[in-house]
Design an enzyme around this catalytic site. Sequence first.
Site, short mmCIF file in Angstrom:
data_model
loop_
_atom_site.label_atom_id
_atom_site.label_comp_id
_atom_site.label_asym_id
_atom_site.label_seq_id
_atom_site.Cartn_x
_atom_site.Cartn_y
_atom_site.Cartn_z
N GLU A 146 3.86 -7.51 -3.50
CA GLU A 146 4.84 -6.44 -3.32
C GLU A 146 5.80 -6.75 -2.18
O GLU A 146 7.02 -6.66 -2.34
CB GLU A 146 4.10 -5.13 -3.02
N ASP B 249 9.92 -7.60 -2.46
CA ASP B 249 10.91 -6.74 -1.81
C ASP B 249 11.83 -7.52 -0.87
O ASP B 249 13.05 -7.40 -0.93
CB ASP B 249 10.20 -5.62 -1.03
N SER C 15 9.18 -1.62 -8.60
CA SER C 15 9.11 -2.22 -7.28
C SER C 15 10.23 -3.24 -7.09
O SER C 15 10.67 -3.49 -5.97
CB SER C 15 7.77 -2.93 -7.10
#
Length: 597
Positions: free
Chosen positions: A295, A299, A514
């Site tokens: 994650e 990002d 995400s």
Amino acid sequence: MKLTWFGLGVLACTSPFVAAAPSSRAPKVKHSIREPYGWTKHSVPSPNHRIELRIGLAQPNIDVLEKHLLEISDPDHHRYGQHLTKEEVEALVAPHDESLELVDEWLASHGIQEEDFTRSPAQDWVIVDVPLSLAETMLDTTYNVWQHTDGDYLVRTTSYSLPEHLHEHVDLVQPTTIFARWKGMRSTIFWPDNEIEETSIASAKQLAGTDVDPACNVSITIDCIRQLYNLEGYTPQVPESNSIGITGYLEQFANIEDLQSFYNDQLPEAVGTSFEFVSVKGGLNDQNLSNAGVEANLDVQFAFGLTFPTPGTFWSTAGRPPFKPDLGSTENTNEPYNDWLDFVLAQPELPSVISTSYGESEQTVPEDYARRACAGFMQLGARGVSLTFSSGDGGVGDGDDDPETTTCITNDGRNITRFMPLFPSSCPYVTSVGGTNNVPEIAVFFSGGGFSDLYFPRPAYQDAVVSEYLANLPQGTYEGLFNPNGRAAPDVAAQGRRFRIWVSGQPISIGGTSASSPTFAAVVALLNDARIAEGLPPLGFLNPLLYSKGLDAFNDITIGNNPGCGTQGFNSTVGWDPVTGLGTPDFQKLKDVVLQY
């Protein structure tokens, strides 16, 4: 001796609190819930278990702050862009002196003196670390260890009380009745060698004669996003005056070595650069390559790669996933999300746009907590910060299971099927980002979307487009499964599948909203760059502008749906829809819009 946490943390005595007579005023239930769906009582926690009580004092002028926010975010208002200072915002959320005095008196009645707790800069939060036995006495309640069907554990209660005279002065005390787990958006991973669908191959054939590389139907890269969203040819003009931020939770570590591999692969000019790391309440910066977070890497690689050389900030907020109730577990708060919000609100300077890919089913978040957190986002918006949140990866479900089979059972005692919006995506003061895939773009099947079911009515800025969507729904569609008068999500969308990133030294392909949120946040950061270069302030709270002046600056997505809760979910259609919102951004068109105001 006291232990001082980093930032706006806890000041906890290591010695026991002095025993004192409790308040003589009778306690009255402040908040109670039914036994939450999916959770069962597991055991009795140790009375020495530590808990960080967060006491939210009433904010009597919060409606005034909202008025300010809506005026400075309305492009037709003469105050547009005149963001408030940190001090001005704090003055508007500060509690009455009487509230401070009465809460201090109550704490003192339990042996807790002023040196034993901390206050937020606006004094609207009091934070104190206590043993569970004292918390139970203060709140006239009993905590238990609860176990979720997924195996997670929390120390919570289903009801707590306060002396009746405090009810109008205290909005909430947590952690008590909040059973949210604040997990990251469930990422849907697709490996390019064996998961290339026929639809993507067919779409690639349609790209002949366009400016989009056909390879973008197999793997999304920085160049693909630039081509898709009309970013090619734009170079940040004043990066030193701009910034973008990414939140990290649950021990998701952004690995710098992986970032260099990503840059070497997709953005060679950025090799050797990194980002600012900020620890919140002891958040770690584990750079062991094998511990890289999927994650976190997703990002930072796309958000910072798309905006290079704009400075980037990554916050690592301490807090493990729900603890294991063994003899070694003596501390468990598990609300790192609110810790981050406290921390950034205390900072004098903030990035102009911040992306978050974490959330929880709205029904697991008590209304008082959801409203206070949403008020925190309002404060950031009033200070000129744009907030983007992933809309979720469960279609119209809550993202716990495969969107095709999610049961979506209410936890209000009725145990009926109901669409499950995601919080904080359902807060009206943030920008919710759904997902697309393929080129030409269609809605990705897991794109979270729908309507706030419990807490937030539809904001005025959405009335026109959402009313039109609902008017065109066949009569009776999903009647009883959603609240048509609730805040609708998502607001916008971006690609959410087949992102090529580097994790633990290897390239992988990954998807989820995400990916969509940091991608859209990067577009906003570049729009801010264009504004700042022209002497204009950053955009701040985006939605009133997007829903009024920006309607024609998006690529409308009209194909796809978001199944969940045993249904096919909503359909994408012409105009706004609860799958892809207004659509995906066209940077050049949006830039023309934002430079007019």
